[in-house]
Write an enzyme that holds these catalytic residues in place. Structure first.
Site, PDB file in Angstrom:
ATOM      1  N   THR A 317       1.053  -1.001  -0.043  1.00 62.52           N
ATOM      2  CA  THR A 317       0.085   0.301  -0.092  1.00 62.52           C
ATOM      3  C   THR A 317       0.357   1.257   0.020  1.00 62.52           C
ATOM      4  OG1 THR A 317      -1.837  -0.919   1.201  1.00 62.52           O
ATOM      5  CG2 THR A 317      -1.738   1.493   0.778  1.00 62.52           C
ATOM      6  N   TRP A 320       2.675   1.399  -3.299  1.00 60.73           N
ATOM      7  CA  TRP A 320       2.008   1.961  -4.182  1.00 60.73           C
ATOM      8  C   TRP A 320       1.450   3.762  -4.410  1.00 60.73           C
ATOM      9  CZ3 TRP A 320      -2.941   4.860  -4.264  1.00 60.73           C
ATOM     10  CH2 TRP A 320      -3.684   4.578  -5.563  1.00 60.73           C
ATOM     11  N   HIS A 321       1.915   4.257  -3.422  1.00 61.01           N
ATOM     12  CA  HIS A 321       1.921   5.274  -3.441  1.00 61.01           C
ATOM     13  C   HIS A 321       2.823   6.643  -3.855  1.00 61.01           C
ATOM     14  CE1 HIS A 321      -2.126   4.579  -0.364  1.00 61.01           C
ATOM     15  NE2 HIS A 321      -2.111   6.013  -1.320  1.00 61.01           N
ATOM     16  N   GLY A 322       3.980   5.849  -3.816  1.00 56.67           N
ATOM     17  CA  GLY A 322       4.989   5.589  -4.743  1.00 56.67           C
ATOM     18  C   GLY A 322       6.304   5.391  -4.330  1.00 56.67           C
ATOM     19  N   PHE A 467       0.794   9.591  -7.801  1.00 54.46           N
ATOM     20  CA  PHE A 467       0.998   8.549  -7.518  1.00 54.46           C
ATOM     21  C   PHE A 467       0.066   7.884  -8.054  1.00 54.46           C
ATOM     22  CE2 PHE A 467      -0.163  11.011  -3.820  1.00 54.46           C
ATOM     23  CZ  PHE A 467       1.188  11.156  -3.473  1.00 54.46           C
TER      24      PHE A 467
END
Length: 467
Positions: A317, A320-322, A467
């Protein structure tokens, strides 16, 4: 193209809506697909080819999986290949530089570093394609044989750039049949106006305060209280930025006859971190739960395996954001806290007075945002250090008081609108005869105020585009 741009509001959207309602229903998907491709190509003219290739590959992949559904081994092999290609595509464009830079630090030689611009929305439309392939494999959705319908599912402009992540099974029937009504259009327009106001008035307004304080912290000129105010400002800014975009996307969906699920549910009134993640970015949380957490075994496993499952999900998680260590840390930060709530202090937390539960949640969330908005881990630790007195500028609280005095109305509006108070007040009035005209007047006034802010602003990006 931004939802909060003059071009979109006064040219693209009105023309698209007008043509959509004038055309016979059998041509509406084609119009929406063309409009969506124009919308994406407006800001990403090169990467439109990448998205089209993704659409073509996943369309064929879905057909292949469905064709082999009688032999689970062959179908599983086709699914694995399709998922590998999708993840490789995401990995090359989003994580290649991160991996090469990381390996260069541990290897005795430097790997070539290539800066690849991140295609806008690639995380969202890749996850949508993956959910489609898995649902077809599981038999939870029929394979889409119409290439226009499938291409529209992947590229539909309301949710293309920054979500919410729409699972194929949720709109499978809507792609072929959907009803349009004045009531649904009005509801969608209302959601869109509210989301636009969240973004333009609140998120953009609060950004000026956060940017100023962040620069002071970096320069070593911020006092403790000022640093806390800056983190709180970002906490409000990112909520109104992302939830505002989601409201606009869901509202646009309704205006075109689609019904997307809610993506935010007043997350800052949460009474625990578990509760927070049931309310924040709901579409992403449910995606990871459905397509990763449950396949790993969920919570129907031993305690060590459950802890492992949670750490894997939250590691990914964050990632995934960066493509940066601060995002990975941010994800694991929440994973560890969720484990602690589950196995250590969750039962005691439930016994605390409700105000203390809220305070506990807000404090943890606020600290978490510091890792999220910082460019590096070192920057995050520096900012947190100032918040807790290390490296803070000495002197009086004059700067903090000035910032509060200058922004009190905006901050107060942000705090109130981040709760469910406006919704509860609206529900108290019921559906009286005079309410609808008054609501329309208020919404039009809000829209005009938002437009006046847009005309005078020069800074207007969406945070989640990165993102």
């Amino acid at each position: 193209m931004l939802f909060s741009s003059i071009t979109f509001l006064f040219y693209f959207l009105p023309v698209t809506l007008l043509l959509y309602y004038l055309l016979p229903s059998r041509y509406r998907n084609i119009l929406l697909l063309v409009a969506s491709l124009i919308f994406y190509a407006w800001g990403e003219p090169v990467y439109i080819i990448l998205m089209l290739l993704s659409i073509a590959f996943n369309y064929v992949g879905g057909l292949d999986i469905a064709q082999k559904s009688g032999d689970r081994r062959l179908a599983r092999r086709s699914l694995a290949l399709s998922l590998a290609v999708n993840l490789a595509l995401l990995g090359v464009f989003k994580y290649f530089t991160f991996f090469t830079d990381t390996l260069s630090r541990v290897l005795p030689f430097d790997l070539p570093s290539v800066e690849l611009p991140l295609p806008i929305g690639i995380s969202f439309y890749t996850f949508q394609a993956i959910s489609y392939l898995i649902d077809v494999y599981r038999g939870n959705a029929e394979v889409q044989k119409n290439p226009i319908h499938f291409a529209l599912y992947i590229s539909m402009f309301p949710q293309l750039i920054a979500g919410p992540i729409v699972r194929y099974s949720e709109i499978e029937n809507q792609l072929q049949r959907r009803k349009l009504s004045l009531e649904q259009f009005g509801y969608g327009a209302r959601l869109f106006i509210i989301g636009l106001a969240k973004k333009v008035i609140l998120a953009n307004g609060i950004d000026a305060l956060f940017s100023e304080i962040s620069a002071e912290v970096t320069a070593g000129q911020a006092a403790v209280g000022t640093a806390w105010l800056g983190a709180a400002a970002y906490m409000l800014q990112i909520y109104f930025d992302f939830s505002g975009y989601s409201d606009m996307a869901i509202g646009l969906g309704h205006m075109f006859g689609f019904q997307f699920r809610k993506n935010f549910n007043h997350p800052y009134i949460a009474r625990s971190i578990t509760d927070f993640w049931r309310r924040w970015h709901i579409s992403l949380s449910s995606w990871f739960r459905e397509y990763l957490y449950i396949p790993l075994g969920g919570n129907r496993v031993s305690v060590p395996r459950h802890i492992f499952n949670l750490l894997v999900v939250w590691f990914l998680t964050g990632f995934w954001h960066g493509a940066a260590w601060n995002f990975i840390f941010w994800g694991l930060y929440y994973g560890i806290l969720l484990i602690l709530e589950k196995y250590i202090w969750g039962r005691w937390l439930e016994k605390l007075p409700v105000p203390l539960q809220h305070l506990y949640s807000l404090l943890i969330i606020l600290i978490g945002w510091v890792f999220f908005f910082s460019d590096t881990m070192a920057g995050a630790w520096q900012y947190l250090g100032v918040m807790f007195g290390a490296g803070a500028a000495s002197g009086t609280w004059a700067t903090l008081l000035y910032d509060l005095k200058s922004n009190w109305l905006l901050l107060l509006a942000g705090v109130i609108c981040a709760t469910d108070l406006p919704v509860r007040l609206q529900n108290m009035h019921g559906h009286s005869a005079g309410r609808i005209p008054l609501t329309v007047v208020l919404e039009m006034a809000l829209f005009l105020l938002t437009i006046s802010c847009l005309v005078t602003e020069t800074y207007n990006p969406f945070l989640y585009f990165r993102f």
